[in-house]
Write a protein that holds these residues in place. Structure first.
Motif, short mmCIF file in Angstrom:
data_model
loop_
_atom_site.label_atom_id
_atom_site.label_comp_id
_atom_site.label_asym_id
_atom_site.label_seq_id
_atom_site.Cartn_x
_atom_site.Cartn_y
_atom_site.Cartn_z
N ASN A 82 0.87 -1.17 0.00
CA ASN A 82 0.00 0.00 0.00
C ASN A 82 0.91 1.23 0.00
O ASN A 82 1.66 1.43 0.95
CB ASN A 82 -0.86 0.05 1.26
CG ASN A 82 -1.77 -1.14 1.43
OD1 ASN A 82 -2.92 -1.11 1.05
ND2 ASN A 82 -1.26 -2.23 2.00
N ILE A 83 0.85 2.03 -1.05
CA ILE A 83 1.64 3.25 -1.10
C ILE A 83 0.76 4.38 -0.58
O ILE A 83 -0.37 4.55 -1.02
CB ILE A 83 2.14 3.55 -2.51
CG1 ILE A 83 3.03 2.39 -2.99
CG2 ILE A 83 2.91 4.87 -2.56
CD1 ILE A 83 3.38 2.45 -4.46
N VAL A 84 1.31 5.16 0.38
CA VAL A 84 0.56 6.23 1.03
C VAL A 84 1.21 7.56 0.67
O VAL A 84 2.43 7.69 0.74
CB VAL A 84 0.55 6.05 2.56
CG1 VAL A 84 -0.24 7.16 3.23
CG2 VAL A 84 0.00 4.69 2.94
N GLY A 85 0.39 8.54 0.30
CA GLY A 85 0.89 9.87 -0.02
C GLY A 85 -0.21 10.90 0.11
O GLY A 85 -1.35 10.58 0.41
N ARG A 86 0.17 12.14 -0.15
CA ARG A 86 -0.85 13.21 -0.09
C ARG A 86 -1.66 13.20 -1.37
O ARG A 86 -1.18 12.80 -2.43
CB ARG A 86 -0.23 14.56 0.17
CG ARG A 86 0.60 15.11 -0.95
CD ARG A 86 1.10 16.52 -0.59
NE ARG A 86 2.29 16.82 -1.33
CZ ARG A 86 2.28 17.27 -2.59
NH1 ARG A 86 1.15 17.45 -3.21
NH2 ARG A 86 3.42 17.52 -3.21
N MET A 87 -2.90 13.64 -1.25
CA MET A 87 -3.79 13.69 -2.40
C MET A 87 -3.29 14.76 -3.37
O MET A 87 -2.99 15.88 -2.97
CB MET A 87 -5.22 14.00 -1.98
CG MET A 87 -6.19 13.96 -3.13
SD MET A 87 -7.89 14.18 -2.58
CE MET A 87 -8.24 12.51 -2.08
N ARG A 106 3.86 12.84 -2.60
CA ARG A 106 2.68 12.22 -3.22
C ARG A 106 2.76 10.70 -3.08
O ARG A 106 1.75 10.02 -3.12
CB ARG A 106 2.58 12.63 -4.68
CG ARG A 106 2.24 14.10 -4.86
CD ARG A 106 2.20 14.45 -6.31
NE ARG A 106 3.47 14.15 -6.95
CZ ARG A 106 4.26 15.03 -7.54
NH1 ARG A 106 3.89 16.28 -7.60
NH2 ARG A 106 5.38 14.67 -8.08
N SER A 107 3.97 10.17 -2.95
CA SER A 107 4.19 8.74 -2.66
C SER A 107 5.21 8.70 -1.54
O SER A 107 6.41 8.66 -1.78
CB SER A 107 4.72 8.01 -3.90
OG SER A 107 3.77 8.03 -4.93
N HIS A 108 4.75 8.74 -0.31
CA HIS A 108 5.62 8.97 0.84
C HIS A 108 6.01 7.70 1.59
O HIS A 108 7.15 7.54 2.00
CB HIS A 108 4.92 9.94 1.81
CG HIS A 108 5.83 10.56 2.83
ND1 HIS A 108 6.26 11.85 2.72
CD2 HIS A 108 6.38 10.06 3.95
CE1 HIS A 108 7.05 12.12 3.75
NE2 HIS A 108 7.13 11.05 4.51
N ASN A 127 10.01 3.96 4.10
CA ASN A 127 9.93 5.11 3.21
C ASN A 127 9.72 4.63 1.79
O ASN A 127 10.16 3.54 1.42
CB ASN A 127 11.21 5.94 3.28
CG ASN A 127 11.21 6.89 4.44
OD1 ASN A 127 10.24 7.57 4.69
ND2 ASN A 127 12.31 6.93 5.16
N TYR A 128 9.07 5.43 0.98
CA TYR A 128 8.84 5.06 -0.40
C TYR A 128 9.29 6.21 -1.30
O TYR A 128 8.54 7.16 -1.50
CB TYR A 128 7.37 4.72 -0.66
CG TYR A 128 7.13 4.21 -2.05
CD1 TYR A 128 7.39 2.90 -2.37
CD2 TYR A 128 6.66 5.04 -3.05
CE1 TYR A 128 7.19 2.41 -3.65
CE2 TYR A 128 6.45 4.56 -4.33
CZ TYR A 128 6.73 3.26 -4.62
OH TYR A 128 6.53 2.79 -5.90
N ASN A 132 11.55 13.36 2.27
CA ASN A 132 11.03 14.06 3.43
C ASN A 132 10.96 13.15 4.65
O ASN A 132 11.01 11.94 4.53
CB ASN A 132 9.66 14.65 3.10
CG ASN A 132 9.73 15.63 1.95
OD1 ASN A 132 10.68 16.40 1.86
ND2 ASN A 132 8.77 15.59 1.06
N ALA A 133 10.81 13.76 5.81
CA ALA A 133 10.89 13.04 7.08
C ALA A 133 9.71 12.08 7.30
O ALA A 133 8.58 12.39 6.96
CB ALA A 133 10.93 14.03 8.23
#
Length: 167
Positions: A82-87, A106-108, A127-128, A132-133
């Motif tokens: 599952n890749i998680v990022g901001r919309m 966007r892919s964090h 991390n993906y 960023n932190a």
């Protein structure tokens, strides 16, 4: 045995072999620079059994993959990556968090959900491809680190905080 293509921060690309087919992660050493690298091993899906009228399917409850909770909203996880990022309009993330955090990629984050042989679930985060932190329970997550998360663990993606919950 599983073979995984690995690219080191020094630019060297090589193939690492893992003897344990069930390994979710491992450590390898770059042949060019000697760096120790944590590698996520892709999990192959078990073959789907054919079901006949004589086949007995397992009964009982199996653990669910869990959710990420951000600002009161639940984002369900799936078994696998599952890749998680901001919309964002051009985000490739499976789970896009509705936040206004310009420091969140966007892919964090990669959330790998593995179903164990007994039906239980183990969830890993790493991390993906972001610069960023990322912190897990206030501890920084390195570029190649992968950690197991448990119910209630807090994950900080840049300035955005999410909580991992077992469903």
């Amino acid at each position: 045995m599983k073979k995984v293509s690995v690219k080191c921060n020094c630019g060297q690309q090589f193939v690492a072999t893992f003897k344990d087919d069930n390994a979710a992660a491992g450590t390898v050493i770059c042949p060019a620079c000697g760096s120790r690298l944590k590698v996520i091993v892709p999990q192959s899906k078990p073959p789907t059994p054919s079901v006949s009228s004589e086949t007995k399917l397992p009964t009982g409850t199996f653990d669910q993959p869990g959710v990420l909770v951000c600002k009161g909203r639940q984002y369900p996880l799936s078994v696998g990556d599952n890749i998680v990022g901001r919309m964002a309009p051009n985000s490739m993330a499976h789970i896009q968090l509705e936040v206004a955090d310009p420091y969140m990629s966007r892919s964090h984050l990669l959330v790998r959900v593995v179903r164990n042989g007994d039906g239980s679930i183990t969830t890993f985060v790493s991390n993906y491809k972001n610069m960023n932190a990322t912190l897990v329970n206030q501890r920084p997550l390195g570029k190649v680190d992968e950690v197991v998360v448990k119910d209630g663990d807090v994950i900080q993606l840049a300035n955005t905080v999410v909580m991992f919950k077992n469903s």
